[in-house]
Design an enzyme around this catalytic site. Structure first.
Site, PDB file in Angstrom:
ATOM      1  N   ASP A  11       0.842  -1.194   0.000  1.00 37.58           N
ATOM      2  CA  ASP A  11       0.000   0.000   0.000  1.00 37.58           C
ATOM      3  C   ASP A  11       0.883   1.252   0.000  1.00 37.58           C
ATOM      4  O   ASP A  11       1.804   1.353  -0.787  1.00 37.58           O
ATOM      5  CB  ASP A  11      -0.974  -0.057   1.183  1.00 37.58           C
ATOM      6  CG  ASP A  11      -2.012   1.048   1.155  1.00 37.58           C
ATOM      7  OD1 ASP A  11      -2.865   1.050   0.255  1.00 37.58           O
ATOM      8  OD2 ASP A  11      -1.977   1.917   2.050  1.00 37.58           O
ATOM      9  N   ASP A  61      -7.691  -7.011  -4.886  1.00 38.17           N
ATOM     10  CA  ASP A  61      -7.455  -5.665  -4.343  1.00 38.17           C
ATOM     11  C   ASP A  61      -8.526  -4.698  -4.846  1.00 38.17           C
ATOM     12  O   ASP A  61      -8.787  -4.610  -6.044  1.00 38.17           O
ATOM     13  CB  ASP A  61      -6.077  -5.187  -4.781  1.00 38.17           C
ATOM     14  CG  ASP A  61      -5.555  -4.019  -3.968  1.00 38.17           C
ATOM     15  OD1 ASP A  61      -6.359  -3.160  -3.589  1.00 38.17           O
ATOM     16  OD2 ASP A  61      -4.338  -3.964  -3.730  1.00 38.17           O
ATOM     17  N   HIS A 108      -6.275  -6.629  -0.851  1.00 39.14           N
ATOM     18  CA  HIS A 108      -5.275  -5.579  -0.660  1.00 39.14           C
ATOM     19  C   HIS A 108      -4.346  -5.876   0.504  1.00 39.14           C
ATOM     20  O   HIS A 108      -3.149  -5.615   0.431  1.00 39.14           O
ATOM     21  CB  HIS A 108      -5.999  -4.251  -0.432  1.00 39.14           C
ATOM     22  CG  HIS A 108      -5.091  -3.075  -0.325  1.00 39.14           C
ATOM     23  ND1 HIS A 108      -4.372  -2.576  -1.390  1.00 39.14           N
ATOM     24  CD2 HIS A 108      -4.764  -2.284   0.740  1.00 39.14           C
ATOM     25  CE1 HIS A 108      -3.661  -1.534  -1.006  1.00 39.14           C
ATOM     26  NE2 HIS A 108      -3.880  -1.336   0.287  1.00 39.14           N
TER      27      HIS A 108
END
Length: 305
Positions: free
Chosen positions: A109, A253, A282
């Site tokens: 991320d 994701d 994710h």
């Protein structure tokens, strides 16, 4: 801020360490010996997301897991800007203070833009890169055949809520909305969620003021605020492309579209390994930690000592 000695029912037993080099109390974990592996978390998580990674990787390497400013056990100063540039500066101060060299960066991320932002500016310190559900921002430059990063379900939710006030209302109450937000972003293995999980991820966000960093992260991208900082790093892209790298991608994701993550990675490293994980979202550290840890261990084993 979480109490320094909080272990969350024994799931986070690591000795807390703090560094003030960046002008605030930044928490980090530091265990093991050998070439350093620095693990960078994203939104709205903290170092706890790497709890299943630390021990196996620390068996052969020195593992450092910092909490970004405004997350985890780090402070949330109210007089600071929470931008990509400031997070990169904070990471730079920590790495300098610990005098880390030959680093392998593990990034997920926002850990990706932060770690890559550091790498293109300090390539001499970074040996290799592990990307997980993130993008560098340099591998798809000039392409018009891909969706915009803000077309994902998460960023559509952010922008729609920005207009109505919902985004800040929800993200300023992460102490109670944390699980719902993580599901929007892409958490698949809800069967692994228990009260300790929720308490650990909610703990840094007890008040709206403590949510400042978590509110700023998605808006930094959604409102185009990171563009100039990314452009400023272009001079280091050749050094970036020369580094050993691997991508481990959860294919469900909902924050960073897998088609973008794959294209971005292959645009920089066309011959480097990509591991697609079909059932993971994710938060691959939660959805498929066994796959990710094994892949990282195998990757580290291929690197020159």
């Amino acid at each position: 801020m979480i109490q320094a000695d909080e272990t969350f029912d024994g799931t986070w037993r690591y000795t807390p360490r703090f560094c003030s080099a960046a002008g605030f109390q930044q928490h980090y974990v530091d265990v093991g010996d050998g070439r350093p592996v620095v693990m960078l978390h994203g939104q709205p998580t903290w170092g706890y997301i790497y709890r299943r990674f630390i021990a196996p990787i620390a068996a052969t390497h020195r593992v450092i897991v910092p909490d970004h400013m405004g997350f985890g056990k780090s402070q949330t100063p109210q007089d600071r800007e929470y931008t990509l540039a400031s997070h990169v500066a904070n990471l730079t101060a920590l790495i300098d203070a610990l005098d880390l060299r030959d680093i392998t960066l593990v990034m997920q991320d926002w850990g990706g833009p932060i770690g890559i932002g550091y790498t293109v500016r300090h390539p001499e310190r970074v040996h290799s890169l592990v990307l997980m559900n993130t993008v560098c921002g340099y591998g798809t430059a000039g392409r018009r055949d891909l969706p915009s990063p803000i077309e994902s379900p998460w960023f559509r939710w952010i922008l729609e809520g920005q207009r109505t006030g919902r985004t800040e209302a929800v993200l300023s109450q992460l102490g109670s909305t944390i699980l719902s937000v993580m599901q929007i972003v892409g958490l698949e293995r809800l069967d692994r969620v228990d009260p300790t999980f929720i308490r650990a991820y909610a703990a840094p966000f007890a008040t709206p003021a403590e949510c400042k960093g978590a509110i700023a992260f998605p808006l930094d991208l959604a409102l185009g605020r990171i563009r100039d900082f990314v452009q400023d790093g272009l001079a280091g892209v050749l050094d970036l492309k020369a580094k050993p790298a691997i991508l481990i991608e959860g294919m469900l994701d909902r924050a960073i579209l897998p088609i973008l993550a794959l294209a971005d990675f292959r645009g920089l490293w066309p011959d480097r390994p990509v591991i697609e994980v079909p059932g993971a979202g994710h938060y691959i550290q939660e959805d498929a930690p066994e796959v990710a840890v094994a892949a990282i261990q195998a990757f580290l084993g291929t690197l020159q000592p």
